[in-house]
Design a protein around this motif. Structure first.
Motif, PDB file in Angstrom:
ATOM      1  N   TRP A   1      -3.823   3.528  -8.125  1.00 20.69           N
ATOM      2  CA  TRP A   1      -3.634   4.983  -8.130  1.00 20.69           C
ATOM      3  C   TRP A   1      -2.177   5.319  -8.461  1.00 20.69           C
ATOM      4  CZ3 TRP A   1      -7.058   8.974  -7.573  1.00 20.69           C
ATOM      5  CH2 TRP A   1      -6.516  10.240  -7.392  1.00 20.69           C
ATOM      6  N   ARG A   2      -1.262   4.621  -7.772  1.00 21.43           N
ATOM      7  CA  ARG A   2       0.171   4.867  -7.991  1.00 21.43           C
ATOM      8  C   ARG A   2       0.571   4.578  -9.436  1.00 21.43           C
ATOM      9  NH1 ARG A   2       4.337   1.530  -8.207  1.00 21.43           N
ATOM     10  NH2 ARG A   2       3.300  -0.251  -7.252  1.00 21.43           N
ATOM     11  N   GLU A   3       0.104   3.459  -9.960  1.00 22.08           N
ATOM     12  CA  GLU A   3       0.455   3.093 -11.329  1.00 22.08           C
ATOM     13  C   GLU A   3      -0.177   4.032 -12.349  1.00 22.08           C
ATOM     14  OE1 GLU A   3      -0.526  -1.067 -11.591  1.00 22.08           O
ATOM     15  OE2 GLU A   3       1.318  -1.656 -10.552  1.00 22.08           O
ATOM     16  N   ALA A   4      -1.396   4.483 -12.084  1.00 18.72           N
ATOM     17  CA  ALA A   4      -2.047   5.429 -12.994  1.00 18.72           C
ATOM     18  C   ALA A   4      -1.289   6.752 -13.042  1.00 18.72           C
ATOM     19  CB  ALA A   4      -3.493   5.664 -12.567  1.00 18.72           C
ATOM     20  N   GLU A   5      -0.695   7.130 -11.922  1.00 16.70           N
ATOM     21  CA  GLU A   5       0.103   8.353 -11.847  1.00 16.70           C
ATOM     22  C   GLU A   5       1.540   8.129 -12.322  1.00 16.70           C
ATOM     23  OE1 GLU A   5      -0.912  11.543 -10.725  1.00 16.70           O
ATOM     24  OE2 GLU A   5      -2.908  10.666 -10.940  1.00 16.70           O
ATOM     25  N   GLU A   6       1.839   6.868 -12.668  1.00 15.49           N
ATOM     26  CA  GLU A   6       3.173   6.473 -13.127  1.00 15.49           C
ATOM     27  C   GLU A   6       4.257   6.843 -12.115  1.00 15.49           C
ATOM     28  OE1 GLU A   6       3.659   8.044 -17.101  1.00 15.49           O
ATOM     29  OE2 GLU A   6       2.139   6.686 -17.897  1.00 15.49           O
ATOM     30  N   LEU A   7       3.974   6.517 -10.855  1.00 17.87           N
ATOM     31  CA  LEU A   7       4.905   6.804  -9.774  1.00 17.87           C
ATOM     32  C   LEU A   7       5.543   5.508  -9.280  1.00 17.87           C
ATOM     33  CD1 LEU A   7       2.691   9.234  -7.652  1.00 17.87           C
ATOM     34  CD2 LEU A   7       4.621   9.852  -9.122  1.00 17.87           C
ATOM     35  N   SER A   8       6.785   5.613  -8.880  1.00 19.72           N
ATOM     36  CA  SER A   8       7.453   4.476  -8.240  1.00 19.72           C
ATOM     37  C   SER A   8       6.928   4.360  -6.818  1.00 19.72           C
ATOM     38  CB  SER A   8       8.968   4.708  -8.209  1.00 19.72           C
ATOM     39  OG  SER A   8       9.264   5.794  -7.334  1.00 19.72           O
ATOM     40  N   GLN A   9       7.170   3.218  -6.206  1.00 13.94           N
ATOM     41  CA  GLN A   9       6.763   3.075  -4.808  1.00 13.94           C
ATOM     42  C   GLN A   9       7.505   4.091  -3.939  1.00 13.94           C
ATOM     43  OE1 GLN A   9       7.169  -1.051  -3.580  1.00 13.94           O
ATOM     44  NE2 GLN A   9       4.964  -1.308  -3.749  1.00 13.94           N
ATOM     45  N   THR A  10       8.748   4.365  -4.273  1.00 13.84           N
ATOM     46  CA  THR A  10       9.535   5.318  -3.491  1.00 13.84           C
ATOM     47  C   THR A  10       8.921   6.711  -3.529  1.00 13.84           C
ATOM     48  OG1 THR A  10      11.550   4.050  -3.898  1.00 13.84           O
ATOM     49  CG2 THR A  10      11.820   6.341  -3.196  1.00 13.84           C
TER      50      THR A  10
ATOM     51  N   PHE B   1       5.844   7.555  -4.409  1.00 13.75           N
ATOM     52  CA  PHE B   1       4.493   7.540  -3.863  1.00 13.75           C
ATOM     53  C   PHE B   1       4.536   7.475  -2.335  1.00 13.75           C
ATOM     54  CE2 PHE B   1       0.138   5.404  -3.605  1.00 13.75           C
ATOM     55  CZ  PHE B   1      -0.553   6.546  -3.981  1.00 13.75           C
ATOM     56  N   ALA B   2       5.459   6.677  -1.798  1.00 12.64           N
ATOM     57  CA  ALA B   2       5.618   6.588  -0.344  1.00 12.64           C
ATOM     58  C   ALA B   2       5.990   7.955   0.235  1.00 12.64           C
ATOM     59  CB  ALA B   2       6.669   5.542   0.020  1.00 12.64           C
ATOM     60  N   LYS B   3       6.861   8.683  -0.444  1.00 10.75           N
ATOM     61  CA  LYS B   3       7.226  10.031   0.012  1.00 10.75           C
ATOM     62  C   LYS B   3       6.006  10.942   0.007  1.00 10.75           C
ATOM     63  CE  LYS B   3      12.076  10.035  -1.284  1.00 10.75           C
ATOM     64  NZ  LYS B   3      13.103  10.588  -2.190  1.00 10.75           N
ATOM     65  N   ARG B   4       5.198  10.853  -1.035  1.00  8.03           N
ATOM     66  CA  ARG B   4       3.991  11.671  -1.131  1.00  8.03           C
ATOM     67  C   ARG B   4       3.033  11.376   0.020  1.00  8.03           C
ATOM     68  NH1 ARG B   4      -0.017  11.845  -6.390  1.00  8.03           N
ATOM     69  NH2 ARG B   4      -1.559  13.239  -5.490  1.00  8.03           N
ATOM     70  N   LEU B   5       2.958  10.106   0.407  1.00 10.44           N
ATOM     71  CA  LEU B   5       2.066   9.702   1.492  1.00 10.44           C
ATOM     72  C   LEU B   5       2.735   9.801   2.864  1.00 10.44           C
ATOM     73  CD1 LEU B   5       0.374   6.575  -0.136  1.00 10.44           C
ATOM     74  CD2 LEU B   5      -0.539   8.895   0.073  1.00 10.44           C
ATOM     75  N   ARG B   6       4.008  10.166   2.863  1.00 16.97           N
ATOM     76  CA  ARG B   6       4.791  10.294   4.105  1.00 16.97           C
ATOM     77  C   ARG B   6       4.825   8.993   4.895  1.00 16.97           C
ATOM     78  NH1 ARG B   6       2.455  16.161   5.646  1.00 16.97           N
ATOM     79  NH2 ARG B   6       3.464  17.278   3.956  1.00 16.97           N
ATOM     80  N   MET B   7       5.245   7.938   4.187  1.00 13.99           N
ATOM     81  CA  MET B   7       5.411   6.631   4.825  1.00 13.99           C
ATOM     82  C   MET B   7       6.611   5.944   4.199  1.00 13.99           C
ATOM     83  SD  MET B   7       2.404   4.243   3.085  1.00 13.99           S
ATOM     84  CE  MET B   7       1.065   5.224   3.676  1.00 13.99           C
ATOM     85  N   SER B   8       7.053   4.876   4.816  1.00 17.83           N
ATOM     86  CA  SER B   8       8.190   4.136   4.271  1.00 17.83           C
ATOM     87  C   SER B   8       7.746   3.327   3.048  1.00 17.83           C
ATOM     88  CB  SER B   8       8.767   3.191   5.325  1.00 17.83           C
ATOM     89  OG  SER B   8       7.874   2.123   5.572  1.00 17.83           O
ATOM     90  N   VAL B   9       8.707   2.995   2.220  1.00 13.59           N
ATOM     91  CA  VAL B   9       8.429   2.170   1.041  1.00 13.59           C
ATOM     92  C   VAL B   9       7.920   0.801   1.490  1.00 13.59           C
ATOM     93  CG1 VAL B   9       9.439   1.068  -0.994  1.00 13.59           C
ATOM     94  CG2 VAL B   9      10.101   3.401  -0.382  1.00 13.59           C
ATOM     95  N   GLN B  10       8.520   0.244   2.545  1.00 14.61           N
ATOM     96  CA  GLN B  10       8.090  -1.064   3.042  1.00 14.61           C
ATOM     97  C   GLN B  10       6.635  -1.011   3.518  1.00 14.61           C
ATOM     98  OE1 GLN B  10       9.708  -4.111   2.914  1.00 14.61           O
ATOM     99  NE2 GLN B  10       7.639  -4.772   3.406  1.00 14.61           N
ATOM    100  N   ASN B  11       6.275   0.080   4.202  1.00 17.37           N
ATOM    101  CA  ASN B  11       4.904   0.221   4.679  1.00 17.37           C
ATOM    102  C   ASN B  11       3.940   0.298   3.495  1.00 17.37           C
ATOM    103  OD1 ASN B  11       2.634   0.716   6.202  1.00 17.37           O
ATOM    104  ND2 ASN B  11       3.577   2.301   7.438  1.00 17.37           N
ATOM    105  N   LEU B  12       4.284   1.077   2.478  1.00 11.66           N
ATOM    106  CA  LEU B  12       3.452   1.156   1.273  1.00 11.66           C
ATOM    107  C   LEU B  12       3.338  -0.208   0.622  1.00 11.66           C
ATOM    108  CD1 LEU B  12       1.852   2.634  -0.903  1.00 11.66           C
ATOM    109  CD2 LEU B  12       4.046   3.222  -1.983  1.00 11.66           C
TER     110      LEU B  12
END
Length: 100
Positions: free
Chosen positions: A26-35, A37-48
């Motif tokens: 999903w993240r790659e299809a939206e061309e989002l970085s982990q950072t 995408f993690a913000k969008r999901l309201r979680m840390s990058v490490q957790n993602l």
């Protein structure tokens, strides 16, 4: 499209899905970085990162929250989370949820 046909179609095209694999796709299809995408999901990058790599499996409640944030059917993500949890323990079962 129903939850069942949506996820079954994806699995026919790409093989068995995992919760983390779905998040990453999903993240790659939206061309989002982990950072971002993690913000969008309201979680840390490490957790993602841990979720994407299968090091962590979300609870059904957390899977439902993530589904809501992504606009995906919660039943499908809960099924994936439960299936991944069972597989991690060595149980390879197909999980099908039905409404009561």
């Amino acid at each position: 499209m129903t939850t069942k046909s949506y996820f079954e179609k994806l699995e026919k095209m790409y093989g068995p899905l995992t919760f983390g694999g779905l998040l990453r796709a999903w993240r790659e299809a939206e061309e989002l970085s982990q950072t971002s995408f993690a913000k969008r999901l309201r979680m840390s990058v490490q957790n993602l990162n841990d979720l994407e790599k299968g090091r962590r499996i979300p609870t059904p409640t957390r899977a439902a929250r993530i589904a809501k944030k992504l606009g995906l059917p919660e039943r499908g993500l809960i099924q994936l989370a439960i299936r991944d949890s069972l597989a991690k323990e060595g149980f390879h079962y197909e999980v099908k949820l039905e409404s009561a």
